[in-house]
Design an enzyme around this catalytic site. Structure first.
Site, mmCIF file in Angstrom:
data_model
loop_
_atom_site.group_PDB
_atom_site.id
_atom_site.type_symbol
_atom_site.label_atom_id
_atom_site.label_comp_id
_atom_site.label_asym_id
_atom_site.label_seq_id
_atom_site.Cartn_x
_atom_site.Cartn_y
_atom_site.Cartn_z
ATOM 1 N N GLN A 110 -67.771 -25.392 -21.667
ATOM 2 C CA GLN A 110 -68.055 -26.683 -22.291
ATOM 3 C C GLN A 110 -68.699 -27.646 -21.284
ATOM 4 O O GLN A 110 -69.721 -28.265 -21.578
ATOM 5 C CB GLN A 110 -66.750 -27.308 -22.837
ATOM 6 C CG GLN A 110 -66.985 -28.576 -23.646
ATOM 7 C CD GLN A 110 -65.723 -29.409 -23.854
ATOM 8 O OE1 GLN A 110 -64.641 -29.093 -23.356
ATOM 9 N NE2 GLN A 110 -65.859 -30.490 -24.589
ATOM 10 N N TYR A 124 -51.137 -23.866 -16.691
ATOM 11 C CA TYR A 124 -52.369 -24.618 -16.412
ATOM 12 C C TYR A 124 -52.085 -25.690 -15.348
ATOM 13 O O TYR A 124 -52.801 -25.803 -14.349
ATOM 14 C CB TYR A 124 -52.849 -25.262 -17.711
ATOM 15 C CG TYR A 124 -54.160 -26.004 -17.626
ATOM 16 C CD1 TYR A 124 -55.350 -25.347 -17.342
ATOM 17 C CD2 TYR A 124 -54.216 -27.380 -17.876
ATOM 18 C CE1 TYR A 124 -56.564 -26.033 -17.309
ATOM 19 C CE2 TYR A 124 -55.417 -28.065 -17.852
ATOM 20 C CZ TYR A 124 -56.595 -27.390 -17.567
ATOM 21 O OH TYR A 124 -57.793 -28.073 -17.535
HETATM 22 N N1 LIG Z 1 -62.910 -29.538 -21.058
HETATM 23 C C1 LIG Z 1 -61.920 -30.364 -20.773
HETATM 24 O O1 LIG Z 1 -61.484 -31.167 -21.621
HETATM 25 C C2 LIG Z 1 -61.328 -30.351 -19.387
HETATM 26 C C3 LIG Z 1 -60.374 -31.335 -19.048
HETATM 27 C C4 LIG Z 1 -59.800 -31.313 -17.779
HETATM 28 C C5 LIG Z 1 -60.213 -30.391 -16.841
HETATM 29 N N2 LIG Z 1 -61.151 -29.445 -17.194
HETATM 30 C C6 LIG Z 1 -61.508 -28.459 -16.191
HETATM 31 O O2 LIG Z 1 -62.921 -28.367 -16.053
HETATM 32 C C7 LIG Z 1 -63.292 -27.008 -15.783
HETATM 33 C C8 LIG Z 1 -64.294 -26.535 -16.821
HETATM 34 O O3 LIG Z 1 -63.718 -26.697 -18.096
HETATM 35 P P1 LIG Z 1 -64.460 -26.259 -19.436
HETATM 36 O O4 LIG Z 1 -63.910 -27.112 -20.504
HETATM 37 O O5 LIG Z 1 -65.914 -26.202 -19.227
HETATM 38 O O6 LIG Z 1 -63.854 -24.796 -19.629
HETATM 39 P P2 LIG Z 1 -64.382 -23.596 -20.557
HETATM 40 O O7 LIG Z 1 -63.197 -22.797 -20.959
HETATM 41 O O8 LIG Z 1 -65.287 -24.109 -21.626
HETATM 42 O O9 LIG Z 1 -65.260 -22.763 -19.516
HETATM 43 C C9 LIG Z 1 -64.685 -22.045 -18.458
HETATM 44 C C10 LIG Z 1 -65.734 -21.239 -17.757
HETATM 45 O O10 LIG Z 1 -65.082 -20.398 -16.791
HETATM 46 C C11 LIG Z 1 -65.627 -19.082 -16.898
HETATM 47 N N3 LIG Z 1 -64.638 -18.110 -16.428
HETATM 48 C C12 LIG Z 1 -63.453 -17.780 -16.991
HETATM 49 N N4 LIG Z 1 -62.871 -16.789 -16.295
HETATM 50 C C13 LIG Z 1 -63.692 -16.506 -15.261
HETATM 51 C C14 LIG Z 1 -63.638 -15.563 -14.197
HETATM 52 N N5 LIG Z 1 -62.607 -14.725 -14.065
HETATM 53 N N6 LIG Z 1 -64.662 -15.541 -13.302
HETATM 54 C C15 LIG Z 1 -65.728 -16.372 -13.448
HETATM 55 N N7 LIG Z 1 -65.832 -17.273 -14.436
HETATM 56 C C16 LIG Z 1 -64.831 -17.334 -15.342
HETATM 57 C C17 LIG Z 1 -65.948 -18.943 -18.388
HETATM 58 O O11 LIG Z 1 -66.873 -17.878 -18.606
HETATM 59 C C18 LIG Z 1 -66.545 -20.310 -18.682
HETATM 60 O O12 LIG Z 1 -67.900 -20.351 -18.277
HETATM 61 C C19 LIG Z 1 -61.977 -26.207 -15.775
HETATM 62 O O13 LIG Z 1 -61.490 -26.126 -14.454
HETATM 63 C C20 LIG Z 1 -61.050 -27.069 -16.602
HETATM 64 O O14 LIG Z 1 -59.702 -26.856 -16.261
HETATM 65 C C21 LIG Z 1 -61.701 -29.410 -18.439
#
Ligand SMILES: NC(=O)c1ccc[n+]([C@@H]2O[C@H](COP(=O)([O-])OP(=O)(O)OC[C@H]3O[C@@H](n4cnc5c(N)ncnc54)[C@H](O)[C@@H]3O)[C@@H](O)[C@H]2O)c1
Length: 334
Positions: A26, A156
């Site tokens: 995302q 998490y």
């Molecule tokens: N989206 C939110 O609301 C939010 C809020 C707080 C923190 N975050 C943090 O921001 C970061 C990105 O979040 P997001 O919403 O884009 O997450 P998402 O789940 O949409 O994307 C996660 C990404 O990580 C990749 N991934 C998963 N396992 C993997 C592996 N073993 N090796 C390599 N890549 C791998 C996936 O392919 C994907 O591209 C994360 O650390 C998340 O914890 C997100």
């Protein structure tokens, strides 16, 4: 070998060679576009576990296959492209992590360790996004301070606190230029969220456009911090561009743009779509996670140390989300 950057378009920024891990998610899918706009396509290396599936803007520059659990592979890619900055966005989000806690630890803790080790060896700066999930039931929930009790009770949260501590350790012990923020729930209209507790605040807009009704998985009065994607992208880039001499915290800055409960987002949408209806069917796991997180965070350290200043509030974001999603719906993209 990366080509020389075009200074007439990009002179404002220090020339970086950037590696994105988790680029297809995302946040990563939109961060990639902005980083490529600012630093040039060829200076931003997109990685994925399945690069053959990358298309459009994600495929408009170098791409590599990468799994965060394989440290040696990260090392190879960093060497190949002379990477100096790593954005590590790989994670399993809160609700998914509860169903796969062992894998969540592998990616969210051991994966972070792998990235930091490579950064230490090759002198890279590292951006890592922590989360409101790094707090727990014993954290003060109102105006949650930057430095406070962190005893999360989700996998998490456990990975996020571990990664925050590891990032601090690598900065203090080895001088690795680690920086990061604690994101709240991120709301966007390009790539769907990956299974977090705040996903409802994205899904509600799609439901308003497509179905005219929505079933909320969190109860009335469940307040959580939120942010529109453009502010989240600016935060990730601004913290990495910030003057390091002004950073007292470096990692895991609280940042927020708004705090609302389901009733407030419902009311904001109803102003544009008076016939929209919302019902409640509380998901006990998501509700328990949400109840353990802050209602709203104090983000004054980010404002003071690197000028954090979000642009989007609930009203402006709602107008934009409905406009973009309606356009996509009309084009048959959804
Ligand atoms: N989206 C939110 O609301 C939010 C809020 C707080 C923190 N975050 C943090 O921001 C970061 C990105 O979040 P997001 O919403 O884009 O997450 P998402 O789940 O949409 O994307 C996660 C990404 O990580 C990749 N991934 C998963 N396992 C993997 C592996 N073993 N090796 C390599 N890549 C791998 C996936 O392919 C994907 O591209 C994360 O650390 C998340 O914890 C997100």
């Amino acid at each position: 070998m990366l080509p020389t950057i075009k200074t007439q378009t990009l002179s404002y920024f220090y020339m970086k060679n950037i590696l994105l891990i988790g680029a297809t998610g995302q946040i990563g899918s939109e961060l990639t576009l902005e980083l490529r706009k600012r630093y040039g396509n060829d200076h931003v290396v997109v990685t994925s576990r399945n690069p053959a599936k990358l298309d459009g803007a994600l495929a408009a520059g170098p791409t590599e296959k990468l799994e965060i659990c394989e440290g040696e592979r990260i090392n190879e890619v960093v060497k190949k492209y002379k990477i100096d900055t790593i954005y590590n966005l790989a994670a399993l989000l809160s609700a998914v992590a509860e169903s796969k806690p062992q894998l969540a630890w592998e990616i969210g803790a051991n994966g972070v360790f792998n990235v930091l080790e490579v950064a230490r060896e090759h002198n890279c700066a590292v951006f890592f996004p922590s989360s409101i999930g790094a707090f727990g039931p014993s954290t003060p929930h109102k105006n949650t301070p930057q430095d406070t009790i962190q005893r999360p009770n989700t996998m998490y949260g456990v990975t996020k606190v571990s990664a925050e501590l590891l990032s601090d350790y690598y900065y203090k012990r080895f001088g690795v230029d680690t920086r990061g923020v604690r994101y709240p729930g991120i709301i966007s209209n390009m790539t769907l969220p990956g299974g977090g507790t705040t996903d409802y605040a994205v899904e509600i807009y799609y439901a308003a456009v497509k179905e005219g009704k929505f079933v909320a998985p969190l109860g009335k009065g469940t307040f959580l911090d939120m942010m529109y994607m453009p502010d989240a992208i600016d935060a990730a880039i601004d913290i990495m561009e910030a003057d390091p001499s002004k950073l007292k915290h470096r990692n895991c800055f609280n940042i927020s743009a708004m705090s609302f409960d389901p009733e407030m987002i419902y009311a904001a949408i109803k102003k544009h779509k008076p016939d929209f209806r919302m019902m409640y069917e509380v998901d006990p796991m998501k509700q328990a996670i949400a109840d353990s997180w802050p209602d709203n965070m104090d983000d004054s350290a980010a404002r003071e140390e690197w000028g954090w200043n979000p642009v989007w509030n609930l009203e402006k974001m709602t107008e934009d989300m409905l406009k973009v999603i309606s356009e996509r719906h009309k084009k048959g993209e959804l």
